[in-house]
Design a protein around this motif. Structure first.
Motif, short mmCIF file in Angstrom:
data_model
loop_
_atom_site.label_atom_id
_atom_site.label_comp_id
_atom_site.label_asym_id
_atom_site.label_seq_id
_atom_site.Cartn_x
_atom_site.Cartn_y
_atom_site.Cartn_z
N GLY B 37 0.82 -1.22 0.00
CA GLY B 37 0.00 0.00 0.00
C GLY B 37 0.85 1.26 0.00
O GLY B 37 2.07 1.21 -0.18
N GLU B 38 0.20 2.38 0.18
CA GLU B 38 0.82 3.70 0.13
C GLU B 38 2.14 3.77 0.90
O GLU B 38 2.23 3.32 2.04
CB GLU B 38 -0.17 4.71 0.75
N GLN B 39 3.16 4.34 0.23
CA GLN B 39 4.49 4.42 0.84
C GLN B 39 5.15 5.76 0.52
O GLN B 39 4.92 6.33 -0.54
CB GLN B 39 5.37 3.30 0.29
N SER B 40 5.99 6.19 1.44
CA SER B 40 6.75 7.42 1.23
C SER B 40 7.97 7.12 0.36
O SER B 40 8.39 5.97 0.24
CB SER B 40 7.22 7.98 2.56
N VAL B 41 8.53 8.15 -0.22
CA VAL B 41 9.74 8.01 -1.02
C VAL B 41 10.86 7.42 -0.16
O VAL B 41 11.63 6.58 -0.62
CB VAL B 41 10.17 9.37 -1.61
N HIS B 42 10.92 7.87 1.07
CA HIS B 42 11.93 7.37 1.99
C HIS B 42 11.86 5.86 2.14
O HIS B 42 12.86 5.16 1.99
CB HIS B 42 11.73 8.05 3.36
N ALA B 43 10.66 5.36 2.39
CA ALA B 43 10.47 3.92 2.55
C ALA B 43 10.81 3.18 1.26
O ALA B 43 11.44 2.11 1.29
CB ALA B 43 9.03 3.63 2.96
N LEU B 44 10.41 3.76 0.15
CA LEU B 44 10.67 3.11 -1.13
C LEU B 44 12.16 3.08 -1.45
O LEU B 44 12.68 2.11 -2.02
CB LEU B 44 9.91 3.83 -2.25
N THR B 45 12.86 4.15 -1.05
CA THR B 45 14.30 4.19 -1.27
C THR B 45 14.98 3.06 -0.50
O THR B 45 15.90 2.42 -1.00
CB THR B 45 14.88 5.54 -0.82
N ALA B 46 14.47 2.82 0.71
CA ALA B 46 15.07 1.80 1.57
C ALA B 46 15.05 0.42 0.92
O ALA B 46 15.98 -0.37 1.07
CB ALA B 46 14.34 1.77 2.91
N ILE B 47 14.00 0.12 0.17
CA ILE B 47 13.88 -1.23 -0.38
C ILE B 47 14.28 -1.30 -1.86
O ILE B 47 14.28 -2.38 -2.46
CB ILE B 47 12.43 -1.75 -0.26
N SER B 48 14.64 -0.17 -2.44
CA SER B 48 14.85 -0.14 -3.89
C SER B 48 16.23 -0.59 -4.33
O SER B 48 16.40 -1.16 -5.40
CB SER B 48 14.61 1.27 -4.41
N GLY B 49 17.21 -0.31 -3.49
CA GLY B 49 18.57 -0.65 -3.88
C GLY B 49 19.26 0.43 -4.70
O GLY B 49 20.40 0.27 -5.10
N VAL B 50 18.56 1.52 -4.95
CA VAL B 50 19.18 2.64 -5.67
C VAL B 50 19.04 3.91 -4.84
O VAL B 50 18.37 3.92 -3.81
CB VAL B 50 18.56 2.84 -7.07
N SER B 51 19.66 4.99 -5.33
CA SER B 51 19.66 6.24 -4.58
C SER B 51 18.29 6.90 -4.57
O SER B 51 17.44 6.60 -5.40
CB SER B 51 20.67 7.19 -5.21
N GLN B 52 18.10 7.82 -3.63
CA GLN B 52 16.81 8.49 -3.50
C GLN B 52 16.43 9.29 -4.75
O GLN B 52 15.28 9.20 -5.19
CB GLN B 52 16.81 9.39 -2.25
N PRO B 53 17.36 10.03 -5.35
CA PRO B 53 16.97 10.75 -6.57
C PRO B 53 16.48 9.82 -7.67
O PRO B 53 15.56 10.14 -8.40
CB PRO B 53 18.26 11.46 -6.98
N MET B 54 17.11 8.67 -7.75
CA MET B 54 16.70 7.70 -8.77
C MET B 54 15.30 7.20 -8.49
O MET B 54 14.49 7.02 -9.41
CB MET B 54 17.69 6.53 -8.78
N VAL B 55 15.01 6.97 -7.22
CA VAL B 55 13.66 6.53 -6.85
C VAL B 55 12.64 7.59 -7.27
O VAL B 55 11.60 7.26 -7.85
CB VAL B 55 13.56 6.26 -5.33
#
Lengths: 113, 113
Positions: B37-55
């Motif tokens: 469900g709904e997620q913040s960019v911060h949370a998504l960055t944590a699980i993405s494996g790439v940098s925050q700008p890329m997310v």
DNA sequence: CCATTTCATAACCATCTGATTATGAGAAGC
DNA sequence: GCTTCTCATAATCAGATGGTTATGAAATGG
């Protein structure tokens, strides 16, 4: 260990499939093969709008993605759309599209098609 | 002239959708949003494996493809998977996958999922 | 046998794309 | 008010990708 292989197994083929489908020219070729059946590179070039070498390369990608098969006959190569090739993408859709909304409700809205 | 609009209308969004889905990182983000469900960019960055700008950029593409929506709340931005966004791709699948083999027989082979 | 057709590959080029780091703009918290 | 946190954008860069023309190999047909 047999179940729950959401990642690692499907993702590889999904990646190749989605990438193969993400190009308009490639989809045009595939759509034509689906509608008209087996076709030679020559015939596909005629309807593609791009050069023959480009058609060959696109077909190569579709082939590596298991979306088409090739059959050599003399100097011609006939390509055919491969039904099962879409399976991983359909599965992905089923898992994420369905899990996430009604199970392919959109399909019922097809009517016109 | 109203029917038979296989091209021109759907193809634009199909192109954007397939392109959006053709990247592994983007699919990972989308899959996570679907499951959790709904997620913040911060949370998504944590699980993405790439940098925050890329997310942020990936989310931008998903958003332009209508696969997610964004909601700003204070300093956080919450992204949500958008169910209807997949519709054009599902329709494409229905037209070509179905026309081409048995109507989504592959779906019946899902079992494990 | 030579010319032609059909296809694939090579060489090359412009552009797109994924990724990074650096920066800046807003909110929140102390 | 200053620091910190959250996010988006800018500047860059390497590599993938779509496209072209040129070439070569193999089969067909006079």
């Amino acid at each position: 260990m047999t179940t729950h292989i959401l990642k690692g197994d499907r993702s590889a083929s999904c990646d190749e499939l989605f990438k193969a489908l993400s190009d308009g020219t490639r989809r045009t070729l595939l759509e034509y093969l689906v509608r008209e059946g087996e076709q030679s590179v020559h015939a596909l070039t005629a309807i593609s709008g791009v050069s023959q070498p480009m058609v060959s390369r696109h077909l190569g990608k579709l082939k590596r993605a298991s979306l088409v098969t090739a059959r050599r006959a003399g100097r011609e190569t006939y390509y055919t759309a491969r039904a099962k090739g879409l399976a991983p993408v359909v599965q992905w859709m089923a898992v994420y599209g369905a899990l996430w909304s009604q199970r392919f409700t959109a399909l019922e809205e097809l009517d016109g098609y």
